[in-house]
Design an enzyme around this catalytic site. Sequence first.
Site, PDB file in Angstrom:
ATOM      1  CG  ASN A  43       4.790   4.032  -7.165  1.00  0.00           C
ATOM      2  OD1 ASN A  43       3.888   3.784  -7.504  1.00  0.00           O
ATOM      3  ND2 ASN A  43       6.133   3.524  -7.274  1.00  0.00           N
ATOM      4  CD1 TRP A  44      -0.672   4.963  -3.366  1.00  0.00           C
ATOM      5  CD2 TRP A  44      -2.618   4.824  -4.365  1.00  0.00           C
ATOM      6  NE1 TRP A  44      -1.450   5.820  -2.609  1.00  0.00           N
ATOM      7  CE2 TRP A  44      -2.632   5.721  -3.269  1.00  0.00           C
ATOM      8  CE3 TRP A  44      -3.723   4.773  -5.079  1.00  0.00           C
ATOM      9  CZ2 TRP A  44      -3.999   6.612  -3.189  1.00  0.00           C
ATOM     10  CZ3 TRP A  44      -5.059   5.490  -4.928  1.00  0.00           C
ATOM     11  CH2 TRP A  44      -4.940   6.382  -3.819  1.00  0.00           C
ATOM     12  CE  LYS A  45       6.331   0.310  -5.717  1.00  0.00           C
ATOM     13  NZ  LYS A  45       7.545  -0.547  -5.379  1.00  0.00           N
ATOM     14  CG  HIS A  70       9.571   2.830  -9.917  1.00  0.00           C
ATOM     15  ND1 HIS A  70       9.731   1.458  -9.667  1.00  0.00           N
ATOM     16  CD2 HIS A  70       9.519   3.377  -8.772  1.00  0.00           C
ATOM     17  CE1 HIS A  70       9.558   1.164  -8.707  1.00  0.00           C
ATOM     18  NE2 HIS A  70       9.496   2.123  -7.845  1.00  0.00           N
ATOM     19  CD  GLU A  89       8.177  -1.909  -8.637  1.00  0.00           C
ATOM     20  OE1 GLU A  89       7.163  -1.151  -8.743  1.00  0.00           O
ATOM     21  OE2 GLU A  89       8.750  -1.903  -7.422  1.00  0.00           O
ATOM     22  CD  GLU A 124      12.068   4.377  -5.348  1.00  0.00           C
ATOM     23  OE1 GLU A 124      11.267   4.279  -4.513  1.00  0.00           O
ATOM     24  OE2 GLU A 124      12.073   3.635  -6.336  1.00  0.00           O
ATOM     25  N   GLY A 147      10.543  -2.835  -1.329  1.00  0.00           N
ATOM     26  CA  GLY A 147       9.549  -3.943  -0.920  1.00  0.00           C
ATOM     27  C   GLY A 147      10.115  -5.143  -0.264  1.00  0.00           C
ATOM     28  CB  SER A 201      11.725  -0.790   3.266  1.00  0.00           C
ATOM     29  OG  SER A 201      11.833  -1.810   2.373  1.00  0.00           O
ATOM     30  N   GLY A 227       6.351   3.341  -1.170  1.00  0.00           N
ATOM     31  CA  GLY A 227       5.341   2.362  -1.981  1.00  0.00           C
ATOM     32  C   GLY A 227       4.497   1.811  -1.073  1.00  0.00           C
ATOM     33  N   GLY A 228       4.857   0.539  -0.598  1.00  0.00           N
ATOM     34  CA  GLY A 228       4.031  -0.237   0.310  1.00  0.00           C
ATOM     35  C   GLY A 228       3.238   0.643   1.367  1.00  0.00           C
TER      36      GLY A 228
HETATM   37  O1  LIG Z   1       8.265   4.000  -5.376  1.00  0.00           O
HETATM   38  C1  LIG Z   1       8.449   3.495  -4.354  1.00  0.00           C
HETATM   39  C2  LIG Z   1       9.357   2.643  -4.028  1.00  0.00           C
HETATM   40  O2  LIG Z   1       9.539   1.452  -5.173  1.00  0.00           O
HETATM   41  C3  LIG Z   1       9.711   1.921  -2.653  1.00  0.00           C
HETATM   42  O3  LIG Z   1       8.641   0.743  -2.431  1.00  0.00           O
HETATM   43  P1  LIG Z   1       8.631   0.309  -0.938  1.00  0.00           P
HETATM   44  O4  LIG Z   1       8.181   1.467   0.044  1.00  0.00           O
HETATM   45  O5  LIG Z   1       7.308  -0.560  -1.023  1.00  0.00           O
HETATM   46  O6  LIG Z   1       9.915  -0.362  -0.785  1.00  0.00           O
END
Ligand SMILES: O=C[C@H](O)COP(=O)(O)O
Length: 261
Positions: free
Chosen positions: A11-13, A103, A105, A175, A181, A221, A242-243
């Site tokens: 997920n690149w956000k 999600h 967010e 999650e 993050g 994470s 994510g990141g």
């Molecule tokens: O969609 C992915 C998640 O929100 C995890 O994000 P993260 O891997 O940056 O903690």
Amino acid sequence: MANRTPLMAGNWKMNLDHQQAIQTVQKLAWALRDGKHDFGAVEVAVLPPFTDIRSVQTLVDADKLELKYGGQDCSAHVSGAYTGETSPVFLAKLGATYVAVGHSERRQYHAESDDLVNAKVKAALGAGLAPILCIGEDLETRRAAAHVQHTLLQLEGGLLDVSAEQVRKVVVAYEPVWAIGTGETATPEDAQEMAEAIRARLVELYDEETAQAVRVLYGGSVKSSNVASIMAKPDVDGALVGGASLDPEEFAAIARYKSHI
Ligand SMILES: O=C[C@H](O)COP(=O)(O)O
């Protein structure tokens, strides 16, 4: 255990414009090719911003990549006067396989309720997409030891009126919000506790065979250094990353977790 193909979804956000998306997908494809990645053994998907998806589709088609892609959200509606929304039908038309729904967010910054998430799950399924239904508790809820109850309520809310046949296509992503993050990863045991509870609730809502067919991902994470221990748990079928998915080498290493067990 049922024969569930693990899924690593990045997920690149709100990161990487369409030019950066092309470079990132190319590098990811090269890294996976160099590692002789078996896409039949572990599926790999990216969820770029909407503005990148046409470029990703063009690259995937031109280079015949086995990589899947999808959206980070979609509308609960197919079309109409919904300014700023993106129809799941339009995503499907771009060759998308997946769409993340609910999600944390979206729930936090856009006040998305379980009812809306449920409508989006059904709209995504109606368009032929596989929804990645995101659920999970915040830190306060975990400290109150109400995390299982909270997360299962989100699961039930998201799956209301979704049939057994449809739910087999749904991917559930657990999650814990406190691990997103932050560098704080839930332990593999935390991930398994919830994945097992999710599957047990799916048995109650549907039946054993259906529950065994649904993939449950962990997100929060995830990195190449911790993915193998999380994936060693029997009810965890992949990760929503994510990141770490923004770095193609790192994401490829996550997808190839079997090679560093
Ligand atoms: O969609 C992915 C998640 O929100 C995890 O994000 P993260 O891997 O940056 O903690």
